[in-house]
Write an enzyme that holds these catalytic residues in place. Structure first.
Site, short mmCIF file in Angstrom:
data_model
loop_
_atom_site.label_atom_id
_atom_site.label_comp_id
_atom_site.label_asym_id
_atom_site.label_seq_id
_atom_site.Cartn_x
_atom_site.Cartn_y
_atom_site.Cartn_z
N ASP A 237 15.30 -4.88 -9.64
CA ASP A 237 14.14 -4.84 -8.76
C ASP A 237 13.85 -3.39 -8.42
OD1 ASP A 237 13.35 -7.43 -8.44
OD2 ASP A 237 14.94 -7.85 -6.99
N ASP B 257 0.65 -2.04 13.53
CA ASP B 257 1.42 -2.38 12.34
C ASP B 257 2.85 -1.87 12.49
OD1 ASP B 257 2.43 -2.77 9.87
OD2 ASP B 257 0.87 -1.67 8.79
N GLU C 102 5.52 1.19 6.70
CA GLU C 102 4.29 1.82 6.24
C GLU C 102 3.42 2.22 7.42
OE1 GLU C 102 5.49 -0.98 5.02
OE2 GLU C 102 5.12 -1.21 2.87
N PHE D 203 -1.28 -8.53 8.64
CA PHE D 203 -1.37 -8.55 7.18
C PHE D 203 -1.02 -9.96 6.67
CE2 PHE D 203 0.60 -8.38 3.03
CZ PHE D 203 -0.24 -7.54 2.32
N THR D 204 -1.82 -10.49 5.78
CA THR D 204 -1.46 -11.76 5.14
C THR D 204 -1.55 -11.58 3.63
OG1 THR D 204 -3.70 -12.59 5.05
CG2 THR D 204 -2.45 -13.13 7.02
N ALA D 205 -0.80 -12.41 2.94
CA ALA D 205 -0.78 -12.30 1.48
C ALA D 205 -2.16 -12.59 0.92
CB ALA D 205 0.24 -13.26 0.90
N MET E 201 -4.74 -7.25 3.69
CA MET E 201 -5.15 -6.11 4.54
C MET E 201 -4.74 -6.39 5.97
SD MET E 201 -9.23 -6.70 4.83
CE MET E 201 -9.52 -6.85 3.10
N SER E 202 -4.73 -5.33 6.78
CA SER E 202 -4.46 -5.48 8.20
C SER E 202 -5.35 -4.48 8.92
CB SER E 202 -2.99 -5.18 8.49
OG SER E 202 -2.71 -3.84 8.20
N ASP F 203 14.87 -15.91 -6.37
CA ASP F 203 15.58 -15.23 -7.45
C ASP F 203 16.62 -16.14 -8.10
OD1 ASP F 203 14.37 -12.79 -7.46
OD2 ASP F 203 15.68 -11.94 -5.91
#
Lengths: 685, 582
Positions: A307, A344, A348, A376-378, A382-383, A522
């Protein structure tokens, strides 16, 4: 098991128990498992009988009893040395197991019945599916999943890591291990393992070597050793009548001595010790291998699927610059980036705020306390923030933002794609910032490759292992990081099923694939890979599917495990070569000695110039015994391993262990002969 | 010395086209002779209703056994009733039961150990329909087993036993035998069905001069690495081997097929790697596809095997030639000068050089034909043929040598593989427990048969009775007899009084087990490897196409095979040599 950085090779305790073990293992029922050494034991028994009845097989000669006794004693010592080697290896594992067992002392568990009532029962009575409540300061009674609550847990008993970790219900951090301690708060745990089959139980069994199964290569090597033993037995058994025909009288004990010298006792004695020590090295590395087979398979790995996040890079993508589109001032972008990120809490977001303030952003946080924060959502990718004064500020992935702006009637600046691509090219992640549907610019998030990885991948390439990086990033970003880290390939925008596909594809080309993972998603890939290493911090599904668990949850450790696996095989191969090569010198010592009496001309073959027949035979036998303890440290530590091409390594090891194996016994036997020949004269032989 | 070098150099040139031709036969590739042979072969398949589809290893091995069993049955019958009047101008009686049993096994297993003398023991009927027939079929069987094993190891379908046998017989053995036979006739070897000629010598005594279909037998005797002579004295008689040219022709004929098998192997491995490369490039859609070079000499893997065999061969040849050219020290001490070396038991027309070359070749390629008496070689000169039969991998008999060498390659790869830290693999196939078990069994059989039966022979009176030379040489005789049987060589050290029930029965057993157990096990290994998928090759993979591996292979052979026999050799030829003062 606390991590022992530099463990001493043998402690006093281990020495004591090993010496005891060396005698206990003389039990023929036990010796049978090792056919090579069993032959030695049978030889010892026959020699011992011949001490008391020297003429049982019509042997002739002076002082036969004494001679037989000396042979018997040397054989006995050979056996002890072999058993000692195994015991030492086991002893080191046992010492680790003891520490673990202390954790496993019987704890009480607070069982919650379906009606909600509590009952204190012994942990060993817990069944799979039971729910227990564990409060601060208590031991978690068995492996399980948290179904309610959040707590910080001290896992040092298992991992050696003293900093507590936070575990909570749901998600990838819900699994807890029996034997660890809840430090604060409380959790409700659903037990997921049967009594006696917990992770801790498995670990104890593994490090003790109790459940040690012979690995495929070990079985194959054992076959070779047994067949060599059979061949040499045939040689010796048939030699007797042939020698009789030639009127050469060979005492039975001499024949036994020759047998023991020729059969591969050196590797036969050390084989299981090498295996145990190999597993032990992995364990010392804080990796639990579920089987020796997995460790061995590591040596064969052709491809590693890694990964990106967490393994190759730190994963925390931190803001490193603000790049405005044309017509926008950098200050404006900086301010809106700050606004977009104040709600946030991800690394980041935090780093964006920090960077903006560093760049001189003067905005006050209290002015935005009542703003509406958009998570933020998948789906939205964006947020942002809707401020109280009516501004709509967003930051997010490039394509999502472009779509968002277009949908709301905004314009997309011409140079945006250029800037976005530029950031991606340098391995960064671009976050596009827009205020009131007006695109301002890009936040440059940078992901850093862990130090030292470039060299490691270089090492891997030298031994022919290909590395493939998996990442959810876009192809451009992936390519940049891949180039920076020096991996051989990458899969961008990778989903869990892509990983399985990649593994299957590699495997269809006959490659052995290793991968690391921690999440439940995984698990199928971990199971599909030939070597799957799960992180201890991961879910129990991942741990079940993997064949190794890394207690430190450090995904880069897979690299070391591969080297340990190779080292294990190399040690076996080298000692086998050494053992077989030794036969040449032993022949030159024993054959002239055996036949010299009748065929004096054969003394030409006595190139070592050994003094008497008896001394020659006994010297070879003593060398055969003494070489075993001399090689124990090598068997335990493993042959030194340096990454290089196969041909080079073969040449090097052949020179050291092949040629060395030919020369070493010539010197050794000569030296022993010089020492014991006068002693034998004193004894009257 | 010079003639040895020249002979071998010329051989190295002509083997290339022959090797390639055999490779084309094996892989059903086009040859210039296809238009003719395709018709013949298809005719044979049609008449005999042969199903030419692929076989698994079990079916292949079973077909081989059945085929050989049928021939044994027919051959045994003919030997027993050979006294009937067909093709029997010399009035030979039927053969005794145990001798017939020994003979038939001997010829079916490609051994050709002879406990009889051809001129007095066999009618022309037997010579033609038993001996010559079996010389073709046993060689074809050996070849078939070998190519099936190679195919299996390479992961290709094993092919069809009947197909392989037919193709090698019609396309190689028969045409070549015809050419060599005619050449031998041109050198003076008889080829007729007339009775023996009885004439009065100058001394006034009667002498029988043998005649019969000698040239026909002689050519296939060498081509198929059979070695059983038409006459008792084999290729040392002028009737079988009249000139130096016929000697070289016979020498070459026995080297052709074993060496060609290695070439076939080399080419097939090369093909496999080319296919793999092409497949890989296909999947990665790369444009830089380097075309397979049109000139492939024998492929790198083939070169390794060929080199290892050659090294072993040259070492043996050098020792034999050196020892023979030094002469016999006992003769020297009697005051006789031996400027041309040890000539006892040798033909003057061949001399030491051609004799020691022939001796080394006949035992390395396990043919067993002799142009001089091995019994009278110097001790160390005699050690070489003995040792090479014990190794049984120095080119070896048709097919068998390569098969044995592949077993040693597997063992070599196993040890080397561990030493570089990978699960051992050979030609892209992983070598695991099952293969090691079979390979181990395979290397046990040989010493077990040789040493076990030798020990038995010197322990029982029936065995001791056969020994005609006391002391170390006697033991060498016994060892030689069983080694020759186990290696399916068939040369005799002679001097052993071996036509007794004990020797007939024991040698028959050794030949039988030495041949078929090995073949079955080797096919089983191939069958097991066939089912494995190819492992990936990388820089971390052990390279077996290198000179290093060839040298390692030589050491593996010496250590595993030679060390096993060292104590026995020390009591036999080595002691004899040392007591004679070398």
């Amino acid at each position: 098991m606390s991590r022992q950085e530099k463990t001493k090779f043998i402690t006093k305790d281990i020495l004591g128990s090993s010496i005891k073990g060396a005698f206990v293992k003389l039990n023929p029922m036990y010796m049978m498992k090792n056919p090579v050494m069993f032959v030695v034991e049978v030889g010892f028994v026959i020699c011992t009988i011949l001490v008391f009845f020297p003429h049982l097989f019509n042997d002739k000669g002076d002082n036969l009893s004494l001679y037989n006794a000396i042979v018997a004693i040397i054989l006995f010592i050979t056996l002890l040395f072999a058993n000692f080697a195994e015991s030492v290896a086991e002893g080191r594992g046992k010492a680790q197991a003891e520490t673990l067992k202390k954790t496993k002392k019987d704890t009480k568990a607070r069982l919650i019945h379906e009606d909600g009532s509590e009952e204190m029962i012994s942990a060993s009575e817990l069944q799979k599916g039971d729910v227990v409540l564990v409060k601060a300061g208590e031991l978690i009674p068995n492996d399980g999943e948290i179904i309610e609550g959040i707590a910080s847990i001290d896992e040092s008993a298992i991992t050696g890591e003293s900093a507590p970790v936070t575990k909570e219900s749901g998600g990838d951090f819900a699994s807890v291990t029996g034997g660890t301690t809840v430090v604060s708060d409380w959790i409700k745990v659903e037990i997921t393992s049967e009594p006696g089959h917990s992770f801790l139980d498995k670990m104890i069994a593994l490090v003790e070597g109790a459940s040690r199964q012979k690995t495929p290569n070990e079985i194959a090597l054992n076959t070779l050793l047994v067949s060599l033993t059979i061949i040499f037995l045939i040689v010796i058994v048939t030699l007797y009548p042939m020698a009789n025909y030639s009127e050469v009288q060979i005492p039975i004990s001499t024949l036994i001595a020759l047998t023991v010298c020729l059969i591969p006792t050196t590797i036969g004695a050390l084989l299981s010790a090498i295996g145990i020590a190999g597993m032990d090295r992995v364990t010392r590395f804080n990796v639990i291998a579920m089987s020796g087979k997995a460790v061995e398979a590591c040596g064969d790995v052709d491809t590693m699927i890694l990964d990106k996040t967490g393994t190759i890079t730190f994963g925390n993508r931190l803001a490193s610059d603000f790049i405005p589109v044309s017509g926008i001032k950098k200050e404006e972008l900086t301010e809106y980036a700050w606004i977009a990120s104040i709600g946030d809490d991800t690394p980041e977001g935090k780093s964006t705020v920090e960077l903006a303030e560093k760049f001189g952003c003067q905005l006050q946080r209290k002015n935005y306390e009542n703003a509406e924060f958009i998570e933020f959502t998948a789906a939205s990718k964006m947020s942002g923030v809707n401020t109280t004064d009516g501004h709509v500020v967003r930051k997010g992935a490039g394509d999502a933002m472009i779509q968002y702006v277009k949908e709301n009637g905004g314009k997309v600046p011409d140079d945006l794609t250029l800037k976005v691509d530029e950031v991606s090219k340098f391995g960064g992640t671009p976050l596009v910032v827009c205020a009131d549907y007006r695109i301002l610019g890009v936040i440059y998030l940078k992901d850093t490759v862990k130090p030292g990885l470039v060299e490691r991948f270089e090492r891997l390439r030298k031994i022919g292992i290909k590395t493939i990086m998996c990442t959810g990033d876009n192809p451009l970003t992936a390519a940049t990081i891949a180039a920076e880290a020096g991996v051989d390939g990458y899969i961008a925008e990778c989903k869990p099923e892509d990983k399985i596909e990649a593994i299957k594809k590699e495997q269809s080309e006959g490659k052995i694939v290793a991968m690391t993972g921690d999440g439940t998603n995984d698990a199928p890939a971990l199971a599909q890979a030939n070597v799957g290493i799960a992180m201890n911090s991961g879910t129990s599904a991942a741990k079940e599917a993997a064949n190794m668990v890394d207690l430190d949850s450090d995904p880069t450790k897979i690299l070391e495990v591969v080297e340990i696996g190779k080292q294990l095989l190399i040690t076996r191969g080298s000692l086998t070569t050494f053992s077989i090569a030794n036969d040449i010198a032993k022949y030159f010592a024993i054959i002239p000695a055996m036949f010299q009496a009748v065929i004096p001309q054969l003394s030409v073959l006595n190139i070592m110039g050994l003094q008497t027949s008896e001394s020659a035979i006994l010297s070879a036998l003593i060398f055969n015994a003494v070489i075993i303890p001399c090689l124990i440290p090598l068997a335990m530590k493993g042959v030194k391993y340096k990454p290089m091409s196969a041909s080079k390594m073969l040449g090097r090891n052949m020179l050291i262990y092949g040629l060395g194996g030919v020369i070493c016994p010539f010197l050794g036997i000569k030296i022993i002969d010089m020492i014991i020949a006068p002693l034998l004269v004193l004894l009257g032989l | 010395m010079l003639q040895i070098v020249c002979t071998l150099l010329v051989f190295m040139v002509i083997i290339f086209p022959i090797g390639k031709y055999v490779y084309h036969i094996t892989t059903h590739k086009k040859t210039f002779a296809d238009p003719l042979f395709d018709r013949i072969d298809n005719g044979i398949y049609k008449i005999l209703k042969i199903d030419t589809s692929n076989m698994g290893w079990k079916k292949y091995a079973l077909s081989l056994l059945l085929f050989n069993a049928c021939l044994v049955f027919v051959g045994y019958l003919i030997l027993r009733i050979q006294s009937i009047g067909i093709f029997n101008p010399n009035g030979i009686e039927g053969m005794e039961a145990t001798l017939s049993y020994n003979t038939i096994i001997s010829f079916m297993t490609n051994t050709n150990l002879q406990h009889y003398s051809g001129e007095s023991g066999l009618s022309y009927l037997s010579q033609m329909f038993v001996i010559i027939m079996m010389m073709f079929t046993s060689a074809a069987s050996g070849y078939a087993a070998c190519v099936a094993m190679v195919r299996g190891i390479l992961g290709k379908r094993m092919g069809n036993f009947y197909c392989d046998v037919t193709r090698i017989t019609t396309r190689f053995l028969i045409p070549m035998a015809f050419i060599v036979g005619l050449f031998l006739v041109s050198q003076g070897v008889p080829q007729n069905l007339s009775p023996n000629i009885t004439l009065t010598t100058i001394e006034g005594k009667l002498q029988d001069i043998a005649s019969g279909p000698i040239a026909a037998l002689e050519s296939i005797k060498h081509l198929g690495t059979n070695g059983g002579g038409f006459l008792g004295a084999n290729s040392s008689t002028p009737l079988e081997n009249p000139t130096v040219l016929s000697n070289i022709a016979e020498l070459y004929s026995m080297m052709f097929l074993p060496a060609a098998c290695v070439f076939t192997f080399g080419h097939m491995v090369y093909d496999k790697y080319q296919e793999r490369k092409a497949k890989k490039l296909d999947t990665t859609a790369s444009k830089e596809f380097d075309k397979p070079s049109s000139k492939v000499w024998l492929g790198k893997e083939g070169r390794t095997i060929f080199a290892a065999m050659s090294i072993l061969f040259v070492i043996g040849l050098a020792l034999c030639f050196f020892s023979e050219s030094q002469g016999n020290s006992a003769v020297a001490s009697a005051g006789i000068t031996q400027t041309i070396g040890n000539m006892e038991g040798k033909e003057v027309r061949f001399g030491v050089a051609q004799s020691s070359l022939f001796t080394t070749v006949t035992t390395s390629f396990t043919t067993g034909t002799v142009n001089n008496m091995h019994d009278t070689l110097t001790p160390l000169g005699g050690l070489v043929p003995l040792l090479h039969m014990m190794l049984n991998v120095v080119f070896g008999g048709v097919g068998a040598g390569l098969m044995n060498m592949l077993i040693y390659a597997i063992i070599g790869v196993f040890i080397c593989g561990l030493m570089i830290g990978r699960t051992p693999e050979y030609l892209g196939k992983k070598i695991e427990g099952k293969e090691m078990k079979l390979a181990a069994l395979c290397i046990i059989i040989h010493p077990l048969l040789i040493l076990g039966f030798s020990a038995l022979a010197v322990s029982v009176q029936a065995g001791l009775d056969g020994i005609t030379n006391p002391g170390f040489h006697g033991l060498t005789q016994v060892l030689y007899e069983f080694t020759s049987s186990a290696a399916n060589n068939g040369s005799g050290f002679e001097g052993l009084a071996d036509n007794t029930v004990f020797w007939n029965v024991t040698c028959g057993l050794v030949m039988f087990l030495g041949r078929y157990l090995s073949i079955i096990i080797q096919l089983a290994i191939a069958g097991s490897l066939f089912n494995k998928i190819d492992v990936n090759e990388s820089i971390g993979t052990l390279k077996t196409n290198t000179w290093t591996f060839a040298i390692i292979l030589v050491f593996v052979v010496y250590i595993f095979a030679a060390l096993t026999f060292l104590p026995a050799l020390a009591l036999g030829p080595i002691s004899e040599g040392l007591t004679l003062g070398l």
